[in-house]
Scaffold this motif. Structure first.
Motif, PDB file in Angstrom:
ATOM      1  N   ALA A 137       0.655  -1.377   0.267  1.00 35.83           N
ATOM      2  CA  ALA A 137      -0.141  -0.014  -0.032  1.00 35.83           C
ATOM      3  C   ALA A 137       0.579   0.808   0.022  1.00 35.83           C
ATOM      4  N   VAL A 138       2.454   1.471   0.075  1.00 32.75           N
ATOM      5  CA  VAL A 138       2.821   2.431   0.483  1.00 32.75           C
ATOM      6  C   VAL A 138       4.285   2.404  -0.320  1.00 32.75           C
ATOM      7  N   TYR A 147      -3.477  -5.384  -7.224  1.00 36.77           N
ATOM      8  CA  TYR A 147      -2.766  -5.634  -5.668  1.00 36.77           C
ATOM      9  C   TYR A 147      -2.251  -3.954  -4.618  1.00 36.77           C
ATOM     10  N   GLY A 148      -1.610  -3.652  -5.536  1.00 34.78           N
ATOM     11  CA  GLY A 148      -0.798  -2.287  -4.697  1.00 34.78           C
ATOM     12  C   GLY A 148      -2.076  -0.521  -4.992  1.00 34.78           C
ATOM     13  N   ALA A 149      -2.786  -1.112  -5.903  1.00 37.26           N
ATOM     14  CA  ALA A 149      -4.278  -0.541  -5.936  1.00 37.26           C
ATOM     15  C   ALA A 149      -5.033  -0.253  -5.084  1.00 37.26           C
ATOM     16  N   SER A 150      -5.266  -1.757  -4.847  1.00 40.41           N
ATOM     17  CA  SER A 150      -6.282  -2.157  -3.434  1.00 40.41           C
ATOM     18  C   SER A 150      -5.960  -1.661  -2.798  1.00 40.41           C
ATOM     19  N   ARG A 152      -3.813  -0.218  -1.506  1.00 37.78           N
ATOM     20  CA  ARG A 152      -3.275   1.785  -0.818  1.00 37.78           C
ATOM     21  C   ARG A 152      -4.610   2.559  -0.799  1.00 37.78           C
ATOM     22  N   ALA A 153      -6.127   1.839  -1.912  1.00 39.98           N
ATOM     23  CA  ALA A 153      -6.953   2.720  -1.947  1.00 39.98           C
ATOM     24  C   ALA A 153      -8.149   1.820  -0.372  1.00 39.98           C
ATOM     25  N   MET A 154      -7.947   0.402  -0.447  1.00 39.02           N
ATOM     26  CA  MET A 154      -8.234   0.124   1.076  1.00 39.02           C
ATOM     27  C   MET A 154      -7.626   0.863   2.732  1.00 39.02           C
ATOM     28  N   VAL A 155      -6.491   2.047   2.397  1.00 41.44           N
ATOM     29  CA  VAL A 155      -5.596   2.680   3.186  1.00 41.44           C
ATOM     30  C   VAL A 155      -7.065   3.780   2.808  1.00 41.44           C
ATOM     31  N   ALA A 156      -7.021   4.216   2.073  1.00 41.92           N
ATOM     32  CA  ALA A 156      -7.968   5.631   1.938  1.00 41.92           C
ATOM     33  C   ALA A 156      -8.854   5.494   2.195  1.00 41.92           C
ATOM     34  N   ALA A 236       8.882   4.441   2.372  1.00 38.21           N
ATOM     35  CA  ALA A 236       8.587   4.958   1.641  1.00 38.21           C
ATOM     36  C   ALA A 236       7.358   6.556   1.504  1.00 38.21           C
ATOM     37  N   ARG A 237       7.162   6.136   2.588  1.00 39.18           N
ATOM     38  CA  ARG A 237       6.455   7.517   3.144  1.00 39.18           C
ATOM     39  C   ARG A 237       7.047   8.908   3.202  1.00 39.18           C
ATOM     40  N   HIS A 238       8.226   8.734   3.155  1.00 38.12           N
ATOM     41  CA  HIS A 238       9.078   9.983   3.781  1.00 38.12           C
ATOM     42  C   HIS A 238       9.779  10.092   2.607  1.00 38.12           C
ATOM     43  N   LEU A 239      10.970   8.711   1.993  1.00 33.43           N
ATOM     44  CA  LEU A 239      11.917   9.512   1.398  1.00 33.43           C
ATOM     45  C   LEU A 239      11.829   8.215  -0.236  1.00 33.43           C
TER      46      LEU A 239
END
Length: 279
Positions: A137-138, A147-150, A152-156, A236-239
């Motif tokens: 997701a990140v 899978y990654g898109a789903s 990441r969307a789950m987190v949103a 992944a979030r910050h760099l």
């Protein structure tokens, strides 16, 4: 994570994907600790050790029938664990087809359907929702865009749910890396195995993280499952450019080593890396 946790005895918990690897292990552990657990799964095994209702999360009618039945059996709801999910090969360069839609339907919309059906019960109990997301997701990996898109969307979706219900309900996202389970079978069958792209982690640690997220007195927003995962999550979030370079280098090494030879879905990746080597 805080050591302050609730006593699970008598806690009413609903788990989706309850007959799969993570859901089954979590459900059995909670039952052993005195929780009242009911699961939802498209194909119950029958030997879970707790009630599992057959429910297809991609079908509105199945969810609107299955969730109320689960809540009746539980007598309310203190915790919802959105664990159901599937993976599969889906290169970003290819047009989305049935495989992409299947992953989005289960991983994102299935989670949404079940959560919405549980809102009133969760608000009434001031309960907890735990989303079993993914490190992807990140930190997206190639050849698995759906899978990654789903995830990441789950987190949103979880973020929106937290904002809407936050006065009464805690919402936590848990970010496992890969665990050994049948979820990876279709990817491996397509010649796109995660071996070498992602490090497998013990199931026990994933279940620990989900359990702590469910039982913690104060809800955490985001919970990696290992120390290495926490570092990866932060980077992944910050760099993100650092993460991209690491993933791109690993992909190049695998493509040039022949790891994707014979995999039709990776032909473009292999050809482009071969072209770079010849230049």
């Amino acid at each position: 994570m805080s050591r302050r946790v609730k006593n699970p005895t008598g806690m009413r918990v609903l788990i989706t994907g309850a007959s799969g690897t993570i859901g089954l292990a979590l459900g059995r552990r909670l039952v052993e600790q005195g929780a009242h657990v009911v699961g939802l799964d498209v194909a119950p095994r029958g030997d879970e050790g707790f009630e599992v209702i057959a429910c297809d999360l991609t079908d509105d009618d199945s969810v609107t029938t299955g969730v109320p039945r689960a809540l009746d059996l539980l007598g309310g709801l203190d915790g919802l664990v959105n664990n159901a999910g599937i993976g599969g090969p889906a290169p970003a360069e290819a047009a989305p087809g049935a495989e992409v839609r299947r992953q989005l339907e289960i991983n994102l919309l299935g989670t949404w359907r079940v959560s919405a059906a549980c809102v009133d019960a969760l608000v009434a109990s001031r309960g907890r929702v735990v989303m079993v997301s993914s490190r992807m997701a990140v930190m997206q990996l190639p050849l698995a865009a759906a899978y990654g898109a789903s995830k990441r969307a789950m987190v949103a979706y979880a973020d929106a749910l937290r904002l809407e219900l936050g006065t009464h309900v805690g919402v936590t996202c848990v970010y496992p890396s890969a665990t050994r389970s049948p979820i990876h079978d279709s990817t491996a069958a397509a010649g796109l195995s995660l071996e070498g792209m992602s490090t497998y982690e013990p199931l026990e640690g994933v279940v620990d993280a989900v359990e702590r997220s469910l039982l913690s007195v104060r809800a955490r927003r985001d919970v990696p499952t290992t120390r290495k995962g926490a570092v990866e999550f932060f980077v992944a979030r910050h760099l993100p450019r650092v993460t991209d370079r690491i993933v791109l280098r690993t992909l190049a090494d695998r493509a040039r080593s022949g790891a994707f030879d014979g995999a039709a879905l990776a032909e473009g990746v292999v050809a482009r890396h071969a072209e770079e080597v010849s230049r």
